[in-house]
Design a protein around this motif. Structure first.
Motif, PDB file in Angstrom:
ATOM      1  N   SER A  19      42.339  31.139  41.208  1.00 41.79           N
ATOM      2  CA  SER A  19      42.193  30.576  42.479  1.00 41.79           C
ATOM      3  C   SER A  19      40.956  31.052  43.120  1.00 41.79           C
ATOM      4  O   SER A  19      40.690  32.156  43.090  1.00 41.79           O
ATOM      5  CB  SER A  19      43.366  30.409  43.243  1.00 41.79           C
ATOM      6  OG  SER A  19      43.602  31.891  43.868  1.00 41.79           O
ATOM      7  N   ILE A  20      40.496  30.142  44.165  1.00 43.89           N
ATOM      8  CA  ILE A  20      39.194  30.412  44.966  1.00 43.89           C
ATOM      9  C   ILE A  20      39.555  30.139  46.167  1.00 43.89           C
ATOM     10  O   ILE A  20      40.118  28.952  46.738  1.00 43.89           O
ATOM     11  CB  ILE A  20      37.958  29.571  44.627  1.00 43.89           C
ATOM     12  CG1 ILE A  20      37.272  30.035  43.226  1.00 43.89           C
ATOM     13  CG2 ILE A  20      36.886  29.743  45.575  1.00 43.89           C
ATOM     14  CD1 ILE A  20      36.391  29.119  42.945  1.00 43.89           C
TER      15      ILE A  20
ATOM     16  N   SER B  70      43.827  27.924  55.933  1.00 40.96           N
ATOM     17  CA  SER B  70      43.215  28.398  54.691  1.00 40.96           C
ATOM     18  C   SER B  70      43.925  27.792  53.332  1.00 40.96           C
ATOM     19  O   SER B  70      45.167  27.219  53.636  1.00 40.96           O
ATOM     20  CB  SER B  70      43.597  30.151  54.582  1.00 40.96           C
ATOM     21  OG  SER B  70      43.028  30.626  55.639  1.00 40.96           O
ATOM     22  N   HIS B  71      43.188  27.851  52.458  1.00 40.69           N
ATOM     23  CA  HIS B  71      43.650  27.286  51.146  1.00 40.69           C
ATOM     24  C   HIS B  71      43.294  27.689  49.907  1.00 40.69           C
ATOM     25  O   HIS B  71      42.783  28.799  50.048  1.00 40.69           O
ATOM     26  CB  HIS B  71      43.455  25.618  51.021  1.00 40.69           C
ATOM     27  CG  HIS B  71      43.542  24.725  52.238  1.00 40.69           C
ATOM     28  ND1 HIS B  71      44.951  24.008  52.330  1.00 40.69           N
ATOM     29  CD2 HIS B  71      43.180  24.274  53.449  1.00 40.69           C
ATOM     30  CE1 HIS B  71      44.931  23.177  53.360  1.00 40.69           C
ATOM     31  NE2 HIS B  71      43.913  23.325  54.049  1.00 40.69           N
ATOM     32  N   ALA B  72      43.882  27.420  48.790  1.00 40.40           N
ATOM     33  CA  ALA B  72      43.324  28.070  47.486  1.00 40.40           C
ATOM     34  C   ALA B  72      42.833  26.993  46.609  1.00 40.40           C
ATOM     35  O   ALA B  72      43.778  25.922  46.605  1.00 40.40           O
ATOM     36  CB  ALA B  72      44.558  28.600  46.757  1.00 40.40           C
TER      37      ALA B  72
ATOM     38  N   PRO C  57      37.831  37.726  38.340  1.00 40.46           N
ATOM     39  CA  PRO C  57      38.376  38.947  39.521  1.00 40.46           C
ATOM     40  C   PRO C  57      39.112  38.218  40.382  1.00 40.46           C
ATOM     41  O   PRO C  57      38.874  36.702  40.560  1.00 40.46           O
ATOM     42  CB  PRO C  57      36.989  39.390  40.139  1.00 40.46           C
ATOM     43  CG  PRO C  57      35.933  38.412  39.669  1.00 40.46           C
ATOM     44  CD  PRO C  57      36.656  37.936  38.247  1.00 40.46           C
ATOM     45  N   ARG C  58      40.186  38.702  40.938  1.00 39.46           N
ATOM     46  CA  ARG C  58      40.674  37.957  41.985  1.00 39.46           C
ATOM     47  C   ARG C  58      40.406  38.167  43.265  1.00 39.46           C
ATOM     48  O   ARG C  58      40.368  39.453  43.988  1.00 39.46           O
ATOM     49  CB  ARG C  58      42.305  38.395  41.955  1.00 39.46           C
ATOM     50  CG  ARG C  58      43.158  38.093  40.554  1.00 39.46           C
ATOM     51  CD  ARG C  58      44.444  38.343  40.664  1.00 39.46           C
ATOM     52  NE  ARG C  58      44.976  38.308  39.454  1.00 39.46           N
ATOM     53  CZ  ARG C  58      45.487  36.977  38.946  1.00 39.46           C
ATOM     54  NH1 ARG C  58      45.373  35.981  39.662  1.00 39.46           N
ATOM     55  NH2 ARG C  58      46.058  37.078  37.589  1.00 39.46           N
ATOM     56  N   VAL C  59      39.410  37.379  43.954  1.00 46.38           N
ATOM     57  CA  VAL C  59      38.890  37.579  45.028  1.00 46.38           C
ATOM     58  C   VAL C  59      39.433  36.936  46.371  1.00 46.38           C
ATOM     59  O   VAL C  59      40.200  35.684  46.356  1.00 46.38           O
ATOM     60  CB  VAL C  59      37.517  36.498  45.035  1.00 46.38           C
ATOM     61  CG1 VAL C  59      36.812  36.780  46.549  1.00 46.38           C
ATOM     62  CG2 VAL C  59      36.634  37.203  43.761  1.00 46.38           C
ATOM     63  N   ASP C  60      39.771  37.948  47.397  1.00 49.65           N
ATOM     64  CA  ASP C  60      40.500  37.596  48.616  1.00 49.65           C
ATOM     65  C   ASP C  60      39.555  37.218  49.712  1.00 49.65           C
ATOM     66  O   ASP C  60      40.064  36.606  50.709  1.00 49.65           O
ATOM     67  CB  ASP C  60      41.544  38.932  49.013  1.00 49.65           C
ATOM     68  CG  ASP C  60      42.589  39.197  48.088  1.00 49.65           C
ATOM     69  OD1 ASP C  60      43.100  38.254  47.455  1.00 49.65           O
ATOM     70  OD2 ASP C  60      43.323  40.221  48.290  1.00 49.65           O
TER      71      ASP C  60
END
Length: 528
Positions: free
Chosen positions: A441-442, A450-452, A219-222
């Motif tokens: 990415s997390i 904010s980073h990934a 899943p792509r978690v925002d």
């Protein structure tokens, strides 16, 4: 997996007669006119002859079943545009299709290695595998020079690499140009003695259809949501990354200007008086309990700002004492003070990581003690998959036997290559995929920015757990923030329950990977 699309040379001639001579000498292809008599009627037919033997460039010789060298000029294209003339028009159309597909895999144009032209390739032709240009004519304008040279400036590869200064750059590519003056155009020549990223074979890394059963989806978690319907939180501080107080990394004293006054539009000299702030004055102004209260306040704000409606205000009085206890427990058991005063914790270099780590580690629970941290899934692109991996690179690649993707890109000077070998050899690894063009990415926050975080591998263990695997030697504060975010990501996705079980692991010794994987698989299977 390499892309066997050959390089192409363009020969730019002054007229069709010169072009025909060069075409025949390079390709060995000629046309012979044969007269045939049928009764009183005599017809003339052109027959192609091929002479690949004895030519100076056998690799550029045409054969009856394969066109390697192509001639293109206005006369041939005019016949193609007219769409008349029977066999001539058909042959011209074939040549036009060839020239339009030079360098395109799966077409006849893939085999073209040499194009002999007369003013037909100055613009609008987008073949990206042109590596050499030879000018056999006078160039009477700078624009014409630029147009011809531009045919060699289409990139073959858009794979990024990290240069010596740590910048993400495209790999350099070069075109060798002869006989064309373009001194006005700025250019950088090929470094002597180096072949960095220019002529190396291109490797096509992609997911294989026959290995579709090894697909890994994620899943792509925002972001995250804490469901605090019954405001009670918990935190296992023993799982939170520890912190070390190192005052030598921060200034011991500084001069500050208390105020800046303006008098009659000018700064007065007395306004530039400064006050010395050193460690002793700093320690007198801060106390550990005050620092802990401030940390708890910041954590509370971060957690409750994620809630909706009136809950963000209703739960704060009940949450604050619980968060304060967690902060105090962390200060007692997870901070290495190294004999330094505890007021050091008030410095931003320590306070912000403390707030970020505990905010990521604190979990909400209901009456049964179950976690209620849930992921916020991207609305427009909710899922990623190893099936989407498809790119071209000049980096070193190795074939895989346990991955949905046919090759793994590795730098032999890093630990990732050793870990990939261990994954292939492990008896508890069902399949895996390298996080290269996978876009897994997390999200995390470090020092308010904010980073990934892009972990190295996704590994499906035979127990069914998907392991987010990171390979890391030295660990600094930012790496620690990444690890806490990864643990939180796994907890939230597990609570969500729609993508199976996930776990996070950092390996710091490639030689221990197989033992670590066996242990993690046994834990997931309930054997340990």
């Amino acid at each position: 997996g390499q892309q066997f699309v050959p390089p192409v040379i363009i020969v730019v001639c002054d007229n069709t007669d010169i072009a025909q001579i060069f075409f025949e000498r390079i390709s060995g292809e000629t046309e012979e006119e044969i007269e045939e008599t049928h009764g009183k009627k005599t017809t003339k037919t052109k027959v192609k002859r091929y002479n690949p033997g004895g030519l100076p460039f056998e690799a550029l010789a045409n054969r009856e079943d394969k066109t390697v060298t192509l001639r293109i000029d206005s006369k041939i294209l005019a016949e193609a545009e007219s769409e008349s003339g029977g066999s001539k028009a058909q042959e011209a159309e074939r040549l036009r299709t060839l020239i339009a597909n030079v360098g395109t895999r799966g077409t006849e144009g893939e085999n073209i290695r040499c194009v002999v032209s007369v003013q037909m390739l100055t613009e609008g032709w987008d073949a990206n595998n042109v590596t050499h240009i030879l000018g056999l004519r006078a160039f009477d304008s700078q624009l014409l020079c630029e147009q011809v040279v531009g045919r060699g400036l289409r990139r073959m590869n858009y794979d990024f690499h990290i240069d010596e200064e740590g910048r993400e750059m495209l790999s350099p590519e070069y075109v060798d140009v002869y006989g064309i003056p373009f001194s006005v155009i700025p250019f950088k020549g090929r470094p002597k003695g180096k072949t960095e990223g220019d002529d190396r074979p291109k490797n096509h890394v992609r997911a294989l259809q026959e290995r579709a059963g090894w697909e890994i989806r994620f899943p792509r978690v925002d972001g995250y949501v804490l469901d605090l319907t019954d405001p009670e939180v918990e935190c296992d501080v023993t799982r939170v990354e520890s912190m070390k107080i190192e005052p030598m990394q921060t200034p011991t004293s500084l001069f500050v200007m208390p105020q800046v006054g303006v008098r009659e539009g000018h700064l007065g000299s007395k306004d530039f008086k400064t006050v010395l702030h050193d460690r002793e004055e700093f320690y007198q102004e801060h106390h550990l309990q005050t620092i802990q209260f401030e940390a708890a306040r910041q954590i509370l704000t971060r957690l409750t700002d994620q809630q909706e409606g009136g809950l963000r205000h209703m739960s704060r009085m009940q949450l604050f004492p619980q968060i304060l206890e967690i902060v105090e427990a962390y200060c007692e058991s997870r901070i290495e003070w190294c004999g330094h005063p505890r007021q050091e914790l008030a410095l931003e270099v320590y306070m912000r990581p403390l707030v970020e780590r505990l905010s990521d580690a604190i979990r909400a629970k209901d009456g049964s003690g179950n976690d209620k941290l849930l992921p916020v899934i991207n609305r427009f692109n909710p899922f990623g998959s190893s099936e989407d991996v498809d790119f071209v690179t000049v980096r070193t690649c190795y074939a895989t036997s346990k991955s949905h993707v046919d090759q793994v890109v590795l730098d032999t000077h890093t630990w990732e290559s050793s870990v990939a070998y261990q994954l292939e050899a492990s008896d508890v690894v069902a399949h895996y995929v390298r996080n290269d063009h996978l876009d897994f990415s997390i999200p995390y926050e470090f020092m308010g920015i904010s980073h990934a975080f892009f972990p190295d591998f996704l590994v499906r263990l035979k127990s069914g757990v998907t392991l987010v695997l990171e390979v890391k030697g030295l660990v600094d504060q930012q790496e620690t923030a990444k690890f806490e975010a990864a643990k939180r990501w796994c907890d939230a996705v597990n609570n969500w329950g729609k993508m199976g079980r996930w776990a996070f692991h950092v390996t710091k010794d490639p030689d221990m990977v197989q033992r670590e994987l066996r242990y993690l698989d046994a834990v997931a299977a309930g054997k340990v």
